[in-house]
Design a protein around this motif. Structure first.
Motif, PDB file in Angstrom:
ATOM      1  N   GLY A 263     123.945  70.302  71.414  1.00 44.06           N
ATOM      2  CA  GLY A 263     125.077  69.774  72.198  1.00 44.06           C
ATOM      3  C   GLY A 263     124.609  69.397  73.603  1.00 44.06           C
ATOM      4  O   GLY A 263     124.801  68.252  74.050  1.00 44.06           O
TER       5      GLY A 263
ATOM      6  N   SER B  13     110.659  61.237  75.212  1.00 44.28           N
ATOM      7  CA  SER B  13     111.657  62.058  74.518  1.00 44.28           C
ATOM      8  C   SER B  13     110.982  62.799  73.367  1.00 44.28           C
ATOM      9  O   SER B  13     111.481  62.844  72.250  1.00 44.28           O
ATOM     10  CB  SER B  13     112.806  61.181  73.987  1.00 44.28           C
TER      11      SER B  13
ATOM     12  N   ASP C 124     115.042  64.789  77.240  1.00 43.77           N
ATOM     13  CA  ASP C 124     115.104  65.662  76.056  1.00 43.77           C
ATOM     14  C   ASP C 124     115.319  67.093  76.543  1.00 43.77           C
ATOM     15  O   ASP C 124     115.539  67.312  77.741  1.00 43.77           O
ATOM     16  CB  ASP C 124     113.838  65.539  75.179  1.00 43.77           C
TER      17      ASP C 124
ATOM     18  N   THR D 283     103.975  56.718  63.972  1.00 47.36           N
ATOM     19  CA  THR D 283     103.042  56.325  65.033  1.00 47.36           C
ATOM     20  C   THR D 283     103.078  57.368  66.141  1.00 47.36           C
ATOM     21  O   THR D 283     104.138  57.676  66.677  1.00 47.36           O
ATOM     22  CB  THR D 283     103.432  54.932  65.578  1.00 47.36           C
TER      23      THR D 283
ATOM     24  N   GLY E 252     111.662  69.227  64.479  1.00 46.47           N
ATOM     25  CA  GLY E 252     111.845  68.080  63.595  1.00 46.47           C
ATOM     26  C   GLY E 252     110.843  66.970  63.869  1.00 46.47           C
ATOM     27  O   GLY E 252     110.479  66.728  65.018  1.00 46.47           O
TER      28      GLY E 252
HETATM   29  C1  LIG Z   1     115.225  74.578  62.421  1.00 43.11           C
HETATM   30  C2  LIG Z   1     116.072  74.326  63.641  1.00 43.11           C
HETATM   31  C3  LIG Z   1     117.404  74.735  63.646  1.00 43.11           C
HETATM   32  C4  LIG Z   1     118.201  74.499  64.767  1.00 43.11           C
HETATM   33  N1  LIG Z   1     119.535  74.765  64.689  1.00 43.11           N
HETATM   34  C5  LIG Z   1     120.341  74.363  65.690  1.00 43.11           C
HETATM   35  C6  LIG Z   1     121.746  74.436  65.557  1.00 43.11           C
HETATM   36  O1  LIG Z   1     122.292  74.842  64.528  1.00 43.11           O
HETATM   37  N2  LIG Z   1     122.502  74.017  66.602  1.00 43.11           N
HETATM   38  C7  LIG Z   1     121.957  73.537  67.755  1.00 43.11           C
HETATM   39  O2  LIG Z   1     122.687  73.184  68.677  1.00 43.11           O
HETATM   40  N3  LIG Z   1     120.628  73.434  67.902  1.00 43.11           N
HETATM   41  C8  LIG Z   1     119.813  73.795  66.883  1.00 43.11           C
HETATM   42  N4  LIG Z   1     118.465  73.617  66.993  1.00 43.11           N
HETATM   43  C9  LIG Z   1     117.924  73.079  68.260  1.00 43.11           C
HETATM   44  C10 LIG Z   1     118.207  71.585  68.457  1.00 43.11           C
HETATM   45  O3  LIG Z   1     118.135  70.905  67.236  1.00 43.11           O
HETATM   46  C11 LIG Z   1     117.197  71.023  69.470  1.00 43.11           C
HETATM   47  O4  LIG Z   1     117.318  71.733  70.692  1.00 43.11           O
HETATM   48  C12 LIG Z   1     117.379  69.546  69.771  1.00 43.11           C
HETATM   49  O5  LIG Z   1     117.566  68.806  68.596  1.00 43.11           O
HETATM   50  C13 LIG Z   1     116.147  69.055  70.535  1.00 43.11           C
HETATM   51  O6  LIG Z   1     116.282  67.697  70.831  1.00 43.11           O
HETATM   52  P1  LIG Z   1     115.092  66.917  71.550  1.00 43.11           P
HETATM   53  O7  LIG Z   1     115.468  65.508  71.632  1.00 43.11           O
HETATM   54  O8  LIG Z   1     114.732  67.642  72.786  1.00 43.11           O
HETATM   55  O9  LIG Z   1     113.834  67.105  70.582  1.00 43.11           O
HETATM   56  P2  LIG Z   1     113.641  66.636  69.076  1.00 43.11           P
HETATM   57  O10 LIG Z   1     114.932  66.344  68.422  1.00 43.11           O
HETATM   58  O11 LIG Z   1     112.769  67.657  68.448  1.00 43.11           O
HETATM   59  O12 LIG Z   1     112.889  65.247  69.210  1.00 43.11           O
HETATM   60  C14 LIG Z   1     111.547  65.105  69.591  1.00 43.11           C
HETATM   61  C15 LIG Z   1     111.012  63.917  68.805  1.00 43.11           C
HETATM   62  O13 LIG Z   1     109.792  63.473  69.368  1.00 43.11           O
HETATM   63  C16 LIG Z   1     108.874  63.205  68.328  1.00 43.11           C
HETATM   64  N5  LIG Z   1     107.532  63.376  68.896  1.00 43.11           N
HETATM   65  C17 LIG Z   1     106.997  64.489  69.427  1.00 43.11           C
HETATM   66  N6  LIG Z   1     105.745  64.231  69.862  1.00 43.11           N
HETATM   67  C18 LIG Z   1     105.498  62.919  69.605  1.00 43.11           C
HETATM   68  C19 LIG Z   1     104.378  62.072  69.814  1.00 43.11           C
HETATM   69  N7  LIG Z   1     103.247  62.502  70.390  1.00 43.11           N
HETATM   70  N8  LIG Z   1     104.475  60.774  69.432  1.00 43.11           N
HETATM   71  C20 LIG Z   1     105.615  60.292  68.861  1.00 43.11           C
HETATM   72  N9  LIG Z   1     106.701  61.070  68.625  1.00 43.11           N
HETATM   73  C21 LIG Z   1     106.636  62.360  69.000  1.00 43.11           C
HETATM   74  C22 LIG Z   1     109.209  64.245  67.273  1.00 43.11           C
HETATM   75  O14 LIG Z   1     108.705  63.886  66.008  1.00 43.11           O
HETATM   76  C23 LIG Z   1     110.722  64.263  67.340  1.00 43.11           C
HETATM   77  O15 LIG Z   1     111.294  63.296  66.512  1.00 43.11           O
HETATM   78  C24 LIG Z   1     117.639  73.878  65.916  1.00 43.11           C
HETATM   79  C25 LIG Z   1     116.300  73.476  65.905  1.00 43.11           C
HETATM   80  C26 LIG Z   1     115.513  73.684  64.792  1.00 43.11           C
HETATM   81  C27 LIG Z   1     114.087  73.215  64.790  1.00 43.11           C
END
Ligand SMILES: Cc1cc2nc3c(=O)[nH]c(=O)nc-3n(C[C@H](O)[C@H](O)[C@H](O)COP(=O)(O)OP(=O)(O)OC[C@H]3O[C@@H](n4cnc5c(N)ncnc54)[C@H](O)[C@@H]3O)c2cc1C
Length: 564
Positions: A546, A290, A532, A248, A123
């Motif tokens: 979760g 994150s 994260d 950004t 995302g």
């Molecule tokens: C299509 C899809 C379906 C999924 N389905 C499920 C599900 O049904 N159930 C479940 O439990 N999990 C699911 N997951 C997994 C789950 O959503 C992720 O494991 C979790 O949301 C990851 O959270 P995070 O905070 O680590 O990363 P993310 O939520 O990916 O957040 C990282 C953020 O950092 C930002 N970012 C990255 N690099 C930079 C940069 N250089 N500068 C500024 N911003 C930056 C990104 O844009 C993003 O907003 C799915 C994932 C995907 C992609």
């Protein structure tokens, strides 16, 4: 199917504190800035800066800014996601604009997948992957977290110790349209009372998931509740001590203050495009990365924090030799299974009717992401050949090896892979996608275990309940194909289950492995934490959002306690 939106409790004293802060600190303006150019030039110094406004970043920014003494900046590469219809309506998940809200990463050719490259969606936008994910909600087994505590030498990661953080991120909503969901979940683990059963599991989120159970979703009132919607709603955005900077890109983190023996990293460098001028912001207290499992190691490596040899190969000055940055990526691997079934008389709902239902009262087919309502979590018996040959990779006897989903196209998901992947830099340009090698099916255990998983799914469908409905298994069938044919076929159809984790893993403070300590501080540095999915020391036998919410809520208290 029952649903649970994520919680943001409203503190009764809060309104008063906000007003007071607002009067005392006229410079601090809460705002959402949609570009770097919009940000007033005098906004440069913050207590906390969070790089990446995804699932974890939204939680951390929201929680830290509850304290009106903390001035918080959240920086996200993508746009706002509030009010985007395809994101809000669960049933429109397939229509989310991937060119805007998705990083659309692609792996290197995967040797374990017959040389195929595969897509790695992530995302991009406020709320990150929680805005494009499948909304299924599972926490994992208590054994998974107890094992994290063992691996990190920190009992605060035990399931029982995490319980307040598990409860803290959830606000139980019940089923869409007020449908009576009694029997589909265990109210005791959501704040009421009840109990569980081993085979027909009354709730997948009570820490003992093995068995057949109803799915839970991060939806509420028929809408998706992403991390942004849950934690960064309008009342949070009105906080004068929170600044959200969108569109950004964080290019690097910088160490600008000489310090020994650890480097001090509290400055973040950003740009709005590759050729854009670089701007820096400094945190008085901490910088929190994150960026997710791909974004976080990319930022660290670009900053000269990583494997010395790799950095030198790219000509990046080494700021901190941290050999495990980007290494050890774990991912659940899945194979789609087909079943021959007797054609059913199914009711096809007219899309116009479905849309009208959702608009009228948020019910109907669009109030859920899809037709899967049950899942099964399964553990290989100890006597299985594969567990005689390989050391059991699971966290403990209460943790499953597989997840099964059902339908004429079912799915077997290996939750305990031995294969590992990596994230490395492709270029010194922070806007160029990194090299992602998921390493899927590179360890022989994984394919051998998948075979057993498929056999279990076949057995499940021989039960009397399926008589006259399921006519046969469409494969890939390890009992019909030769070993070679089966392996070729499985490698052709296997794919990622979208849960990569572990590229900046936490480890015990004495361990030379890992990237962050058990309080998620980057080892060898001060001022810098990672919060994260990249910090998971081992993938949980669970979907991953979760656990990300649990880790984020836990991390917030580590941070708060450091600055009491
Ligand atoms: C299509 C899809 C379906 C999924 N389905 C499920 C599900 O049904 N159930 C479940 O439990 N999990 C699911 N997951 C997994 C789950 O959503 C992720 O494991 C979790 O949301 C990851 O959270 P995070 O905070 O680590 O990363 P993310 O939520 O990916 O957040 C990282 C953020 O950092 C930002 N970012 C990255 N690099 C930079 C940069 N250089 N500068 C500024 N911003 C930056 C990104 O844009 C993003 O907003 C799915 C994932 C995907 C992609």
């Amino acid at each position: 199917m029952v649903s649970s939106k994520l919680q943001l409790p409203f503190l009764t004293t809060h309104a008063f504190l906000l007003v007071t802060w607002h009067l005392l600190v006229p410079l601090a303006r809460c705002a959402v800035y949609h570009s770097l150019a919009e940000l007033p030039g005098d906004l440069k110094l913050f207590d906390f800066i969070i790089a990446g406004g995804g699932t974890a970043g939204s939680v951390v920014a929201s929680r830290l800014s509850e304290n009106t003494n903390f001035n918080v900046l959240l920086i996200e590469a993508g746009p706002d996601t509030a009010g985007v219809l395809e994101i809000e309506v669960p049933g429109l998940i397939g229509q989310i604009n991937a060119s805007i809200y998705n990083w659309n990463y692609v792996t290197t050719p995967q040797p374990g997948l017959n040389g195929r490259t595969i897509g790695v969606p992530r995302g991009r936008g406020l709320g990150g992957s929680s805005c494009i994910n499948g909304m299924a909600y599972s926490r994992g087994a208590s054994d998974d977290y107890d094992n994290w505590a063992r691996l990190t030498g920190d009992p605060r990661w035990r399931w029982n110790a995490l319980w307040p953080y598990i409860k803290r991120h959830e606000h139980w909503m019940g089923a869409a349209g007020g449908r009576n969901a009694t029997g589909e979940y265990d109210p005791s683990v959501h704040g009421y009372s009840g109990n569980g059963d081993l085979h027909l599991v009354s709730d997948l989120n009570a820490g003992k998931p093995i068995g057949l159970t109803w799915l839970q979703l991060t939806t509420g009132g028929g809408e998706r509740w992403s991390a942004a919607k849950s934690y960064l709603g309008q009342h949070v955005r009105r906080r004068p001590n929170l600044t959200i900077l969108l569109n950004t890109h964080v290019t690097r983190v910088l160490s600008i203050k000489a310090s020994k023996p650890k480097i001090d990293v509290r400055t973040v460098e950003v740009a709005d495009r590759a050729a854009g001028s670089r701007v820096t912001f400094t945190a008085k207290k901490e910088l929190i990365l994150s960026g997710g499992t791909i974004g976080t190691p990319q930022i660290l490596l670009n900053s000269g924090i990583g494997n010395r040899t790799e950095l030198e190969r790219l000509g990046i000055p080494v700021v901190l030799d941290s050999p495990f940055v980007g290494e050890g990526m774990m991912e659940h691997v899945t194979v789609t299974l087909t079943w021959n079934i007797v054609p059913q008389n199914t009711t096809v709902i007219d899309p116009d009717v479905a849309w009208a239902m959702w608009q009228q009262n948020r019910t109907g087919p669009l109030s859920t992401p899809g037709p899967v309502h049950q899942v099964m979590w399964y553990r290989l018996p100890q006597k299985t050949d594969v567990l005689s040959k390989y050391k059991d990779p699971s966290s403990g006897p209460g943790s499953p090896h597989f997840q099964f989903t059902f339908g004429d196209q079912g799915r077997v998901v290996l939750l305990t892979p031995y294969s590992r992947g990596s994230v490395k830099l492709n270029s010194t340009d922070p806007f160029v996608h990194p090299i992602i090698d998921q390493g899927l099916l590179t360890h022989p255990f994984d394919l051998a275990a998948l075979k057993e998983g498929i056999r279990t799914a076949k057995k499940f469908y021989t039960g009397p309940a399926w008589e006259g409905y399921v006519l046969g298994f469409g494969g890939p069938d390890p009992d019909v194909l030769s070993t070679e044919e089966f392996e070729t076929r499985a490698r052709e159809v296997a794919r990622t289950f979208l849960h990569p984790v572990g590229t900046a893993a936490m480890s015990s403070k004495h361990s030379k492995r890992g990237v962050v300590d058990s309080e998620l501080r980057v080892k060898g540095a001060t001022g810098l934490r990672v919060v994260d999915a990249s910090v998971f020391p081992l993938t949980p036998a669970s979907l991953t959002q979760g656990p990300v919410y649990i880790v984020s809520e836990r991390a917030v208290d580590f941070i708060r306690h450091s600055w009491l």
